[in-house]
Design a protein around this motif. Structure first.
Motif, PDB file in Angstrom:
ATOM      1  N   THR A  96      38.968  47.251  47.836  1.00  0.00           N
ATOM      2  CA  THR A  96      40.193  46.748  47.211  1.00  0.00           C
ATOM      3  C   THR A  96      40.422  47.421  45.862  1.00  0.00           C
ATOM      4  OG1 THR A  96      39.936  44.595  48.297  1.00  0.00           O
ATOM      5  CG2 THR A  96      41.391  44.686  46.382  1.00  0.00           C
ATOM      6  N   PHE A  97      39.390  47.514  45.067  1.00  0.00           N
ATOM      7  CA  PHE A  97      39.527  48.179  43.769  1.00  0.00           C
ATOM      8  C   PHE A  97      39.815  49.675  43.926  1.00  0.00           C
ATOM      9  CE2 PHE A  97      37.020  44.541  41.928  1.00  0.00           C
ATOM     10  CZ  PHE A  97      38.000  44.139  41.028  1.00  0.00           C
ATOM     11  N   ALA A  98      39.254  50.295  44.942  1.00  0.00           N
ATOM     12  CA  ALA A  98      39.460  51.736  45.150  1.00  0.00           C
ATOM     13  C   ALA A  98      40.925  52.051  45.418  1.00  0.00           C
ATOM     14  CB  ALA A  98      38.587  52.231  46.292  1.00  0.00           C
ATOM     15  N   ALA A  99      41.657  51.087  45.983  1.00  0.00           N
ATOM     16  CA  ALA A  99      43.070  51.298  46.319  1.00  0.00           C
ATOM     17  C   ALA A  99      44.006  50.754  45.244  1.00  0.00           C
ATOM     18  CB  ALA A  99      43.377  50.626  47.657  1.00  0.00           C
ATOM     19  N   SER A 100      43.469  50.407  44.093  1.00  0.00           N
ATOM     20  CA  SER A 100      44.238  49.727  43.057  1.00  0.00           C
ATOM     21  C   SER A 100      44.150  50.459  41.725  1.00  0.00           C
ATOM     22  CB  SER A 100      43.693  48.294  42.906  1.00  0.00           C
ATOM     23  OG  SER A 100      44.252  47.636  41.797  1.00  0.00           O
ATOM     24  N   HIS A 101      45.179  50.290  40.903  1.00  0.00           N
ATOM     25  CA  HIS A 101      45.080  50.724  39.506  1.00  0.00           C
ATOM     26  C   HIS A 101      44.036  49.879  38.783  1.00  0.00           C
ATOM     27  CE1 HIS A 101      46.140  51.554  35.310  1.00  0.00           C
ATOM     28  NE2 HIS A 101      46.215  50.236  35.137  1.00  0.00           N
ATOM     29  N   LEU A 102      43.981  48.598  39.091  1.00  0.00           N
ATOM     30  CA  LEU A 102      43.051  47.675  38.468  1.00  0.00           C
ATOM     31  C   LEU A 102      41.611  48.055  38.798  1.00  0.00           C
ATOM     32  CD1 LEU A 102      42.810  44.825  37.001  1.00  0.00           C
ATOM     33  CD2 LEU A 102      42.529  43.896  39.327  1.00  0.00           C
ATOM     34  N   LYS A 103      40.745  47.989  37.781  1.00  0.00           N
ATOM     35  CA  LYS A 103      39.337  48.298  37.986  1.00  0.00           C
ATOM     36  C   LYS A 103      38.466  47.161  37.444  1.00  0.00           C
ATOM     37  CE  LYS A 103      40.450  52.186  39.764  1.00  0.00           C
ATOM     38  NZ  LYS A 103      40.522  52.229  41.248  1.00  0.00           N
ATOM     39  N   PRO A 104      37.264  47.011  37.995  1.00  0.00           N
ATOM     40  CA  PRO A 104      36.352  45.996  37.460  1.00  0.00           C
ATOM     41  C   PRO A 104      35.716  46.493  36.169  1.00  0.00           C
ATOM     42  CG  PRO A 104      35.279  47.179  39.249  1.00  0.00           C
ATOM     43  CD  PRO A 104      36.683  47.724  39.156  1.00  0.00           C
ATOM     44  N   TRP A 105      35.819  45.692  35.099  1.00  0.00           N
ATOM     45  CA  TRP A 105      35.128  46.051  33.858  1.00  0.00           C
ATOM     46  C   TRP A 105      33.669  45.639  33.946  1.00  0.00           C
ATOM     47  CZ3 TRP A 105      32.609  42.730  30.469  1.00  0.00           C
ATOM     48  CH2 TRP A 105      32.114  43.351  29.307  1.00  0.00           C
ATOM     49  N   GLY A 106      33.439  44.452  34.452  1.00  0.00           N
ATOM     50  CA  GLY A 106      32.082  43.943  34.524  1.00  0.00           C
ATOM     51  C   GLY A 106      32.090  42.482  34.912  1.00  0.00           C
ATOM     52  N   TYR A 107      31.069  41.736  34.470  1.00  0.00           N
ATOM     53  CA  TYR A 107      30.795  40.407  35.000  1.00  0.00           C
ATOM     54  C   TYR A 107      30.527  39.424  33.865  1.00  0.00           C
ATOM     55  CZ  TYR A 107      30.535  43.352  39.034  1.00  0.00           C
ATOM     56  OH  TYR A 107      30.866  44.280  39.994  1.00  0.00           O
ATOM     57  N   ASN A 108      30.921  38.185  34.087  1.00  0.00           N
ATOM     58  CA  ASN A 108      30.880  37.159  33.054  1.00  0.00           C
ATOM     59  C   ASN A 108      30.522  35.821  33.710  1.00  0.00           C
ATOM     60  OD1 ASN A 108      31.870  35.249  30.975  1.00  0.00           O
ATOM     61  ND2 ASN A 108      32.840  37.049  30.067  1.00  0.00           N
ATOM     62  N   SER A 109      29.484  35.178  33.303  1.00  0.00           N
ATOM     63  CA  SER A 109      28.517  35.591  32.304  1.00  0.00           C
ATOM     64  C   SER A 109      27.168  34.996  32.705  1.00  0.00           C
ATOM     65  CB  SER A 109      28.929  35.104  30.902  1.00  0.00           C
ATOM     66  OG  SER A 109      29.089  33.684  30.908  1.00  0.00           O
ATOM     67  N   LEU A 110      26.117  35.546  32.107  1.00  0.00           N
ATOM     68  CA  LEU A 110      24.773  35.014  32.252  1.00  0.00           C
ATOM     69  C   LEU A 110      24.496  34.196  30.998  1.00  0.00           C
ATOM     70  CD1 LEU A 110      22.104  34.830  33.742  1.00  0.00           C
ATOM     71  CD2 LEU A 110      21.468  37.034  32.786  1.00  0.00           C
ATOM     72  N   GLU A 111      24.382  32.882  31.153  1.00  0.00           N
ATOM     73  CA  GLU A 111      24.377  31.977  30.008  1.00  0.00           C
ATOM     74  C   GLU A 111      22.986  31.402  29.728  1.00  0.00           C
ATOM     75  OE1 GLU A 111      27.425  29.114  30.871  1.00  0.00           O
ATOM     76  OE2 GLU A 111      29.006  30.632  30.904  1.00  0.00           O
ATOM     77  N   ASP A 112      22.836  30.900  28.513  1.00  0.00           N
ATOM     78  CA  ASP A 112      21.604  30.220  28.088  1.00  0.00           C
ATOM     79  C   ASP A 112      20.368  31.083  28.293  1.00  0.00           C
ATOM     80  OD1 ASP A 112      23.087  27.941  27.416  1.00  0.00           O
ATOM     81  OD2 ASP A 112      22.900  27.094  29.414  1.00  0.00           O
ATOM     82  N   ILE A 113      20.410  32.287  27.739  1.00  0.00           N
ATOM     83  CA  ILE A 113      19.315  33.232  27.985  1.00  0.00           C
ATOM     84  C   ILE A 113      18.148  33.056  27.023  1.00  0.00           C
ATOM     85  CG2 ILE A 113      20.937  34.935  28.911  1.00  0.00           C
ATOM     86  CD1 ILE A 113      20.303  36.557  26.245  1.00  0.00           C
ATOM     87  N   THR A 114      18.316  32.224  26.006  1.00  0.00           N
ATOM     88  CA  THR A 114      17.254  32.055  25.003  1.00  0.00           C
ATOM     89  C   THR A 114      16.537  30.718  25.190  1.00  0.00           C
ATOM     90  OG1 THR A 114      19.046  31.358  23.546  1.00  0.00           O
ATOM     91  CG2 THR A 114      18.176  33.547  23.206  1.00  0.00           C
ATOM     92  N   PHE A 115      15.285  30.673  24.726  1.00  0.00           N
ATOM     93  CA  PHE A 115      14.482  29.451  24.765  1.00  0.00           C
ATOM     94  C   PHE A 115      14.383  28.866  26.180  1.00  0.00           C
ATOM     95  CE2 PHE A 115      16.274  29.722  20.425  1.00  0.00           C
ATOM     96  CZ  PHE A 115      15.091  29.929  19.742  1.00  0.00           C
ATOM     97  N   CYS A 116      14.093  29.757  27.132  1.00  0.00           N
ATOM     98  CA  CYS A 116      13.954  29.352  28.529  1.00  0.00           C
ATOM     99  C   CYS A 116      12.490  29.078  28.867  1.00  0.00           C
ATOM    100  CB  CYS A 116      14.451  30.469  29.460  1.00  0.00           C
ATOM    101  SG  CYS A 116      16.198  30.857  29.309  1.00  0.00           S
ATOM    102  N   ASP A 117      12.249  28.093  29.729  1.00  0.00           N
ATOM    103  CA  ASP A 117      10.915  27.952  30.291  1.00  0.00           C
ATOM    104  C   ASP A 117      10.791  28.912  31.473  1.00  0.00           C
ATOM    105  OD1 ASP A 117      12.237  26.762  32.475  1.00  0.00           O
ATOM    106  OD2 ASP A 117      11.791  24.736  31.786  1.00  0.00           O
ATOM    107  N   ALA A 118       9.620  28.987  32.068  1.00  0.00           N
ATOM    108  CA  ALA A 118       9.368  29.975  33.119  1.00  0.00           C
ATOM    109  C   ALA A 118      10.298  29.782  34.310  1.00  0.00           C
ATOM    110  CB  ALA A 118       7.907  29.891  33.574  1.00  0.00           C
TER     111      ALA A 118
END
Length: 277
Positions: free
Chosen positions: A54-76
């Motif tokens: 779909t993106f290959a046939a479009s002017h629109l392109k994917p910039w990236g992804y949102n989001s990976l949250e709460d990355i600090t102070f994690c337990d295992a």
């Protein structure tokens, strides 16, 4: 000149990834930030390969992804989940395109961490993720969040963390609303201290005229409709040579009640004047 971007949070309750791609193309957006939860919903009936086509046939392109949250102070256990989400985003990027993932420090009301603890843990987590991300041609955009419960609220602390990480694929999100929550952008010239190559995305959003202690993300407005000094912020970015995406990111429930097509149309109209500033 900056590129016109759309973050899917803006219509997360009144649209889908499939519809967002159609509307973003229709209203002339250049890039889209794909929400991981909306991507997972897409994958219930489609494949990553279909999305890439779909993106290959479009002017629109994917910039990236949102989001990976709460990355600090994690337990295992919770860190293992973060690693799985990172792998999911990286795999999507390899198949679909889009080479940046927004990563967010932990928000936990009532908790307190010292600056030293926060910087140390943030650096540790970002360095670990950066190695995996680099192997998959993915960048990590670290986003300070202005909410009172967040362990990294200020641009200054986020800059110190990214500088200490010292990885080419780790940079910053400049989110106008989040940084307004922290100190109301008292000094937009602070942006001059950030190397332009470390600014991975500019989230543009305005704010209701409310006391800052009552202001929350539901009070985000279309650019130019509120009190954030967006002209000054954007001018600083333009002067320093930033030409990445200027991405509309709103969490306003009233916009989720509108027709998604109207939100896309108004968003493009309101954001375009800021691309050149």
């Amino acid at each position: 000149m900056m590129k016109l971007g759309f973050n899917e949070a803006t219509c997360m309750k009144n649209s889908t990834l499939a519809q967002d791609m159609v509307l973003a193309e229709l209203f002339g957006y250049d890039y889209i930030e794909i929400r991981l939860d909306m991507l997972k919903a897409w994958l219930q009936e489609h494949s990553l390969e279909e999305l890439a086509d779909t993106f290959a046939a479009s002017h629109l392109k994917p910039w990236g992804y949102n989001s990976l949250e709460d990355i600090t102070f994690c337990d295992a256990e919770s860190w293992a989940v973060k690693r799985q989400e990172l792998a999911f985003a990286c795999n999507a990027g390899m198949v679909v395109g889009g080479n940046c993932l927004v990563v967010v420090p932990t928000i936990r009301e009532g908790e307190h961490w010292s600056a030293r603890e926060t910087i140390s843990d943030s650096v540790k987590r970002l360095r670990e993720m950066a190695v995996y991300a680099a192997d998959h041609q993915m960048r990590l955009a670290f986003e300070p969040i202005g909410s009172t419960g967040c362990c990294v609220r200020s641009l200054e602390m986020a800059m110190e963390i990214v500088d200490t990480v010292d990885c080419n694929n780790v940079g910053l999100v400049i989110d106008a609303f989040n940084l307004y929550l922290h100190n109301q952008w008292r000094d937009p010239t602070l942006l001059r201290q950030i190397p332009v190559e470390k600014i991975f995305v500019y989230h543009i959003d305005d704010a209701d005229s409310l006391p800052v202690d009552t202001l929350d993300h539901c009070h985000r407005l279309f650019p130019g409709n509120g009190t954030i000094p967006l002209r000054d912020i954007t001018r600083e970015l333009v002067v320093k040579g930033y030409d990445g995406i200027c991405s509309l990111e709103l969490f306003n429930p009233s916009y989720w009640q509108m027709a998604a097509s109207d939100v896309f149309a108004i968003g493009a109209e309101k954001t375009r004047p800021f691309l050149k500033n």
